[in-house]
Design a protein around this motif. Structure first.
Motif, short mmCIF file in Angstrom:
data_model
loop_
_atom_site.label_atom_id
_atom_site.label_comp_id
_atom_site.label_asym_id
_atom_site.label_seq_id
_atom_site.Cartn_x
_atom_site.Cartn_y
_atom_site.Cartn_z
N LEU A 8 0.86 -1.19 0.00
CA LEU A 8 0.00 0.00 0.00
C LEU A 8 0.89 1.23 0.00
O LEU A 8 1.82 1.33 0.81
CB LEU A 8 -0.90 0.02 1.24
CG LEU A 8 -1.69 1.31 1.49
CD1 LEU A 8 -2.73 1.53 0.42
CD2 LEU A 8 -2.35 1.29 2.86
N PHE A 58 -10.52 2.37 0.44
CA PHE A 58 -11.53 1.48 -0.14
C PHE A 58 -12.45 2.20 -1.11
O PHE A 58 -13.31 1.59 -1.71
CB PHE A 58 -12.37 0.83 0.98
CG PHE A 58 -11.75 -0.42 1.50
CD1 PHE A 58 -10.72 -0.35 2.42
CD2 PHE A 58 -12.16 -1.66 1.05
CE1 PHE A 58 -10.13 -1.50 2.90
CE2 PHE A 58 -11.57 -2.81 1.52
CZ PHE A 58 -10.55 -2.74 2.44
N VAL A 74 -2.51 0.24 -4.42
CA VAL A 74 -2.55 -1.03 -3.70
C VAL A 74 -1.98 -2.10 -4.62
O VAL A 74 -2.49 -2.29 -5.73
CB VAL A 74 -3.99 -1.39 -3.28
CG1 VAL A 74 -4.05 -2.82 -2.75
CG2 VAL A 74 -4.49 -0.43 -2.21
N ARG A 90 -11.92 -4.97 -6.78
CA ARG A 90 -10.70 -5.08 -5.98
C ARG A 90 -10.99 -5.11 -4.50
O ARG A 90 -10.20 -5.65 -3.72
CB ARG A 90 -9.78 -3.90 -6.30
CG ARG A 90 -9.24 -4.07 -7.70
CD ARG A 90 -8.32 -2.98 -8.10
NE ARG A 90 -7.95 -3.22 -9.48
CZ ARG A 90 -6.90 -3.95 -9.85
NH1 ARG A 90 -6.09 -4.45 -8.95
NH2 ARG A 90 -6.65 -4.16 -11.11
N ARG A 91 -12.10 -4.48 -4.09
CA ARG A 91 -12.45 -4.53 -2.66
C ARG A 91 -12.70 -5.98 -2.28
O ARG A 91 -13.41 -6.69 -2.98
CB ARG A 91 -13.74 -3.76 -2.39
CG ARG A 91 -13.61 -2.28 -2.55
CD ARG A 91 -14.94 -1.62 -2.21
NE ARG A 91 -14.97 -0.30 -2.81
CZ ARG A 91 -15.99 0.18 -3.51
NH1 ARG A 91 -17.07 -0.54 -3.69
NH2 ARG A 91 -15.93 1.39 -4.03
N ASP A 94 -8.30 -7.60 -3.29
CA ASP A 94 -6.94 -7.14 -3.08
C ASP A 94 -6.74 -6.57 -1.68
O ASP A 94 -5.62 -6.38 -1.23
CB ASP A 94 -6.59 -6.05 -4.11
CG ASP A 94 -6.56 -6.60 -5.51
OD1 ASP A 94 -6.68 -7.84 -5.64
OD2 ASP A 94 -6.42 -5.82 -6.46
N MET A 95 -7.85 -6.22 -1.04
CA MET A 95 -7.74 -5.62 0.29
C MET A 95 -8.96 -5.99 1.11
O MET A 95 -10.08 -6.02 0.61
CB MET A 95 -7.61 -4.11 0.17
CG MET A 95 -8.66 -3.50 -0.73
SD MET A 95 -8.18 -1.83 -1.20
CE MET A 95 -9.55 -1.33 -2.21
N PRO A 176 -6.29 -11.43 0.11
CA PRO A 176 -5.82 -10.10 -0.26
C PRO A 176 -4.40 -9.89 0.25
O PRO A 176 -3.97 -10.55 1.19
CB PRO A 176 -6.80 -9.16 0.45
CG PRO A 176 -7.24 -9.92 1.63
CD PRO A 176 -7.23 -11.37 1.24
N LEU A 178 -3.48 -6.96 1.35
CA LEU A 178 -3.54 -5.87 2.33
C LEU A 178 -4.76 -6.06 3.24
O LEU A 178 -5.86 -6.37 2.77
CB LEU A 178 -3.67 -4.53 1.59
CG LEU A 178 -4.01 -3.30 2.44
CD1 LEU A 178 -2.83 -2.92 3.34
CD2 LEU A 178 -4.41 -2.12 1.57
N LEU A 179 -4.52 -5.90 4.53
CA LEU A 179 -5.63 -5.98 5.48
C LEU A 179 -5.66 -4.68 6.28
O LEU A 179 -4.64 -4.28 6.85
CB LEU A 179 -5.43 -7.17 6.41
CG LEU A 179 -6.56 -7.41 7.41
CD1 LEU A 179 -7.78 -7.97 6.70
CD2 LEU A 179 -6.13 -8.36 8.52
N ILE A 180 -6.81 -4.04 6.33
CA ILE A 180 -6.95 -2.85 7.16
C ILE A 180 -7.83 -3.23 8.34
O ILE A 180 -8.96 -3.69 8.16
CB ILE A 180 -7.56 -1.68 6.38
CG1 ILE A 180 -6.65 -1.33 5.20
CG2 ILE A 180 -7.74 -0.48 7.28
CD1 ILE A 180 -7.08 -0.12 4.43
#
Lengths: 325, 297, 333
Positions: A8, A58, A74, A90-91, A94-95, A176, A178-180
């Motif tokens: 990211l 996002f 991302v 992508r939501r 990818d994340m 994914p 990336l993890l938020i």
């Protein structure tokens, strides 16, 4: 580390009210990056723009708030240039996003396995059976093997800690990069908190996951994250290595944050508090936004906006404290 | 880094496609539903009572040479199958409709409040009995009950108003009872009771006052119901004896001739009923939205 | 929120008993309502001025004739005995004899009830479908389209059924001659007959319109509340599309209160039915009620009022039961 490798990369992100006149932006000129297998912690009070940044990544800003400037990459793809449909694809793929309160964030009248299956099939297709196997594997991975083996359950049939594990499994449904995690432990018991954080760091290590950990708890951040970025009133004030940061923060606000952490110092001093309130989006402040509350404020602080230095010296203060030895 | 810059430029604040339309929408949005409804209702009342002063024609006079005349200069809204002036009849019918509905609403409101307060503030067993009775009553829809009564009892305008009111109260009663039950548990009411305030005093000063806004809102909906009920009843040919007619009766005489298409006998009374109900519903919805603190209706 | 909840097995065990108790209580209260309803209708008949004899013989009947009829019908008995007789008749389904239609009321009502249920089913289905679509649209969009739907709703349920019906006859039957102005034609016995649907079209639209307006308003509010919840944001963050979110997630949670509303629709259907059936001369229960009111056919009138009351109570009970079961499926399953 080159730009292509970061999971990211956010640069110059500025968010503001869509219908505002000359009001202060809610997030201003925010830049940071997270590499694969790395955890960056966002630390700040409520209203400092942490969650808003997550929403912006996002592409799900609340109505009335808009991205004025900035780029968000991302896995090497520029998201801000994508049309809604491509962004939607992508939501979740990818994340992934983990919410503060898993009870309200899980769809209440759908079984939790069914929710994982749904998310997986929306992005990856495949048979229902394959997706179900995937859901079971994920639930096992987050430590819910009993749930993986048994019949599907509704969210309210699970305990708070189990729900948050499900939430994490759901966010990881499509692998994914990336993890938020937006305050993922705030709604939980201290004991469960530790379990969830351990789970997150384990996944981060095992999967090479980039994690953006949003919290107001400096201690949690220092203990689990690799790096810490402190936000104040929509601006980044300091960024640094988690270990050294906690020992010797350089920005007066970071220092104040650290000193406000219980337990009460053994020498009988009172727990430090920061006088005053953070400014709302309506108040316009010249120069450094922390200046009105800063114990070390000087004249130029009220005129010049401090910016982060180049990588390595990442503190937005004109008169920072001494760096860590 | 360069492509980052490029991307940030695409996010320049976008103006609306139709700025003028947006301004119009903003202006329209400020027109409150309750205000519009209230004004509409006043206009209908003025039409019914002030109208005859400005247009003094006998609603019962028969113009034998002008049977079923379409709207024209002499008869702005045409004539009916007996050659009576539709505009004059519409004004007179408005008086009948609005006055009866208003009196009926007042009766229903008072009866419902009294019943609801007794149930809500009385002992538990009384509440149980009264509420079960109310359930049974509510099981028969209002208009059905009205038709039933109208078939048995010969009605004048006054007795019609009383009957409408007596049929209409259960809704208000349930509301008042629930509000009273809720209010009873509130701290200030408990406190007042502890300080020795009497049941009646508490009911009057605290509980009634607390539920007043909601009751007012529901009274406007009740009025809409009464207009609809009265119009429905008279449309079915029950309730008011000819030659006088409410709006519902006027619509009925038009509907019976529908096949020969006298649109003015249907459109005008129908519109009058619709507008009166719409006015009360808008007023009620607007007030309700205001009560709930919501921005728009 | 933090405590670890009970295991699903335990929840099911503890849940079964309150559920049974709740169902029994609900059933009991419906029975009580039914008893009170039958009593109420009894008093409506016997406490009204004139009494049934006048209604049968007409207001101008001689006192002697009235007294004779009263004796014949057992109306000179003390009231408690009449009350018991009334119950006896109700329980046996003996609802009296219609003097104007020259048939026992119970046998008379059957075919009319069938036609009414047919019309109600068609209208209710159309109204619910329309309400769900409009409600979802309205809940998802707060401006523009949402406002337009909101305005339509107020207009829709302010429009009197009988006005709409009359206008529809005027336009589609009188002016355009597309559809019959009323009646039911000969096709009432087969669902596949085109004639049946041609006759049903206008009354069904008339009846469905205010219903759809009211239902979609409640439903729209419900949907809007759901859209504000976290799980919708979370679903978006997982990349689910708006249609999927609307139908698979929001609808699932917003639809349960709708079941209760469908119970509340029943009286609206009956009231609207009387007016609609009268406008279109549709041979249903409402039409029969109207005719017997005009002709003062007393036994028929009473029987229909009683029947409508019973159907309303049973309908509400059914809605409540379905609702509880839906709830249970989620809560205790």
């Amino acid at each position: 580390m080159t730009a292509g490798e970061a999971a990211l990369a956010v640069s110059g992100l500025t968010l503001g009210l869509a219908s505002g006149h000359a009001r202060q932006p809610l997030v201003e000129d925010l830049s940071f990056r997270i590499g694969r297998g790395e955890m960056l912690a966002f630390v700040g009070e409520s209203g400092s723009g942490k969650s808003l940044t997550a929403a912006a990544i996002f592409g799900l800003l609340p109505p009335g708030i808009r991205r004025m400037a900035g780029a968000i990459r991302v896995g090497g793809t520029e998201l801000t240039a994508l049309p809604e449909r491509a962004l939607r694809a992508r939501r979740g793929r990818d994340m992934g996003l983990v919410f503060q309160n898993p009870l309200t964030a899980l769809s209440p009248s759908l079984g939790v396995q069914a929710q994982i299956v749904e998310t997986y099939r929306v992005h990856k297709g495949g048979t229902r059976e394959a997706a179900r196997g995937r859901a079971r594997a994920l639930l096992t991975e987050v430590g819910l093997s009993a749930l993986a083996a048994g019949p599907d359950r509704y969210p309210h049939q699970l305990s708070g800690g189990m729900r948050q594990r499900v939430m994490i499994a759901l966010a990881l449904a499509c692998d994914p990069g990336l993890l938020i995690a937006d305050e993922p432990t705030t709604a939980l018991d201290t004991l469960i908190q530790v379990q969830i954080m351990d789970l997150l760091t384990r996944l981060q290590r095992e999967r090479g996951l980039a994690v953006l950990f949003i919290t107001h708890d400096l201690r949690l951040a220092a203990r689990y994250a690799d790096r810490i970025l402190v936000l104040y009133a929509g601006r980044a004030v300091e960024e640094g290595d988690a270990a050294s940061f906690f020992i010797a923060p350089r920005h007066p606000y970071s220092r104040a944050l650290r000193d406000a952490i219980p337990p009460v110092p053994a020498d009988g001093r009172r727990l430090a508090e920061i006088p005053g309130q953070p400014p709302g989006p309506q108040t316009r402040i010249e120069g450094c936004r922390f200046a009105p509350r800063c114990p070390d404020v000087r004249d130029d602080c009220r005129r010049v906006v401090p910016t982060m230095g180049p990588l390595g010296v990442r503190v937005a203060c004109l008169h920072p404290g001494a760096p860590a030895p | 880094m360069t492509d980052d810059r490029a991307a940030s430029r695409t996010a320049a604040p976008a103006r609306g496609l139709f700025p003028r339309a947006r301004r119009w929408q903003a202006a329209f949005g400020t027109l409150r539903a309750d205000l519009a409804g209230g004004l509409l209702f006043l206009a209908l009342a003025a039409f019914s009572w002030i109208g005859p002063l400005l247009y003094p024609h006998d609603p019962l006079a028969i113009h034998a040479h002008h049977i079923l005349a379409a709207p024209q200069a002499r008869f702005p809204l045409g004539t009916d199958d007996l050659g009576r002036n539709v505009l004059a009849r519409l004004m007179r019918g408005g008086q009948t409709t609005l006055a009866i509905s208003f009196v009926a609403s007042a009766i229903g409101l008072i009866a419902g409040l009294a019943y609801g307060l007794v149930a809500g503030l009385g002992p538990g067993w009384l509440d149980q009995i009264l509420m079960r009775l109310l359930d049974a009553l509510l099981a028969i829809p209002t208009l059905i009950l009205l038709i039933f009564f109208a078939a048995i009892v010969p009605l004048g305008e006054a007795s019609l108003a009383v009957m409408l009111g007596l049929v209409a109260w259960p809704g208000i009663a349930r509301l008042a009872r629930n509000e009273a039950r809720a209010a009873r548990e509130r701290d200030y009411v408990r406190a007042a009771r502890q300080f020795g305030a009497g049941r009646l005093y508490v009911a009057r000063v605290h509980i009634l006052r607390a539920m007043l806004p909601l009751v007012i809102v529901n009274a406007t909906f009740l009025m809409a119901d009464m207009i609809l009920g009265l119009s429905g009843l008279t449309f079915l040919g029950l309730g008011i004896e000819p030659p006088h007619a409410s709006w519902g009766g006027l619509l009925n005489s038009g509907a019976q001739l529908a096949v020969i298409d006298p649109w003015w006998l249907i459109a005008f009374p129908g519109l009058a009923i619709f507008l009166a109900i719409l006015a009360m519903n808008m007023l009620g919805q607007g007030l309700l939205a205001r009560l709930e603190g919501e921005g728009q209706a | 929120m933090n405590r670890s909840g009970p295991s699903p097995q335990r929840a099911r065990q503890t849940g079964a008993r309150p559920l049974a108790a709740a169902l029994l209580k609900r059933l009991g209260s419906s029975c009580l309502s039914l008893v009170l309803l039958v009593t109420l209708v009894f008093f409506l008949i016997y406490a009204t001025p004139g009494g049934p004899a006048y209604s049968i013989l007409g207001v101008h009947a001689s006192p002697a004739a009235v007294a004779a009829l009263n004796r014949q019908m057992g109306l000179d008995h003390p009231i408690w005995r009449q009350y018991l007789t009334w119950w006896d008749h109700v329980l046996q389904g003996d609802l009296g004899y219609s003097f104007t239609q020259h048939a026992p009321v119970a046998s008379l009502i059957g075919s009319y009830l069938h036609n009414t249920l047919l019309l109600d089913a068609v209208a209710a289905t159309a109204a619910i479908a329309l309400a769900i679509v409009l409600g979802l649209l309205q809940g998802a969009r707060s401006r523009g389209l949402g406002r337009a739907i909101g305005a339509w709703q107020i207009v829709g349920y302010s429009l009197p059924t009988f006005f709409v019906g009359t206008v529809l006859i005027l336009v589609f039957a009188a002016d355009l001659s597309w559809l019959p102005p009323g009646g039911l034609g000969e096709g009432a016995h087969s669902v596949w007959s085109a004639s049946l649907w041609r006759h049903l079209a206008l009354p069904a639209v008339t009846l469905a319109l205010p219903l759809a307006a009211g239902l979609s308003r409640y439903f729209g509010h419900q949907v809007r509340d759901e859209y504000r919840k976290d799980y919708v944001r979370a679903a978006r963050a997982r990349g689910l599309g708006p249609v999927r979110i609307a139908f698979r997630h929001v609808l699932r949670n917003a639809v349960r209160p709708l079941v209760t509303l469908i119970g509340m629709m029943i009286p609206v259907l009956f009231v609207g039915g009387v007016l609609t059936e009268s406008v279109f001369d549709y041979p249903g229960l409402g039409w029969l009620l109207w005719r017997s009111a005009l002709e003062q056919d007393y036994p028929t009138l009473t029987a229909i009022v009683l029947l409508i009351g019973i159907l309303t109570i049973l309908g509400n009970l059914a809605a409540d039961l379905i609702n509880t079961l839906l709830d249970v499926r989620v809560r205790y399953d």
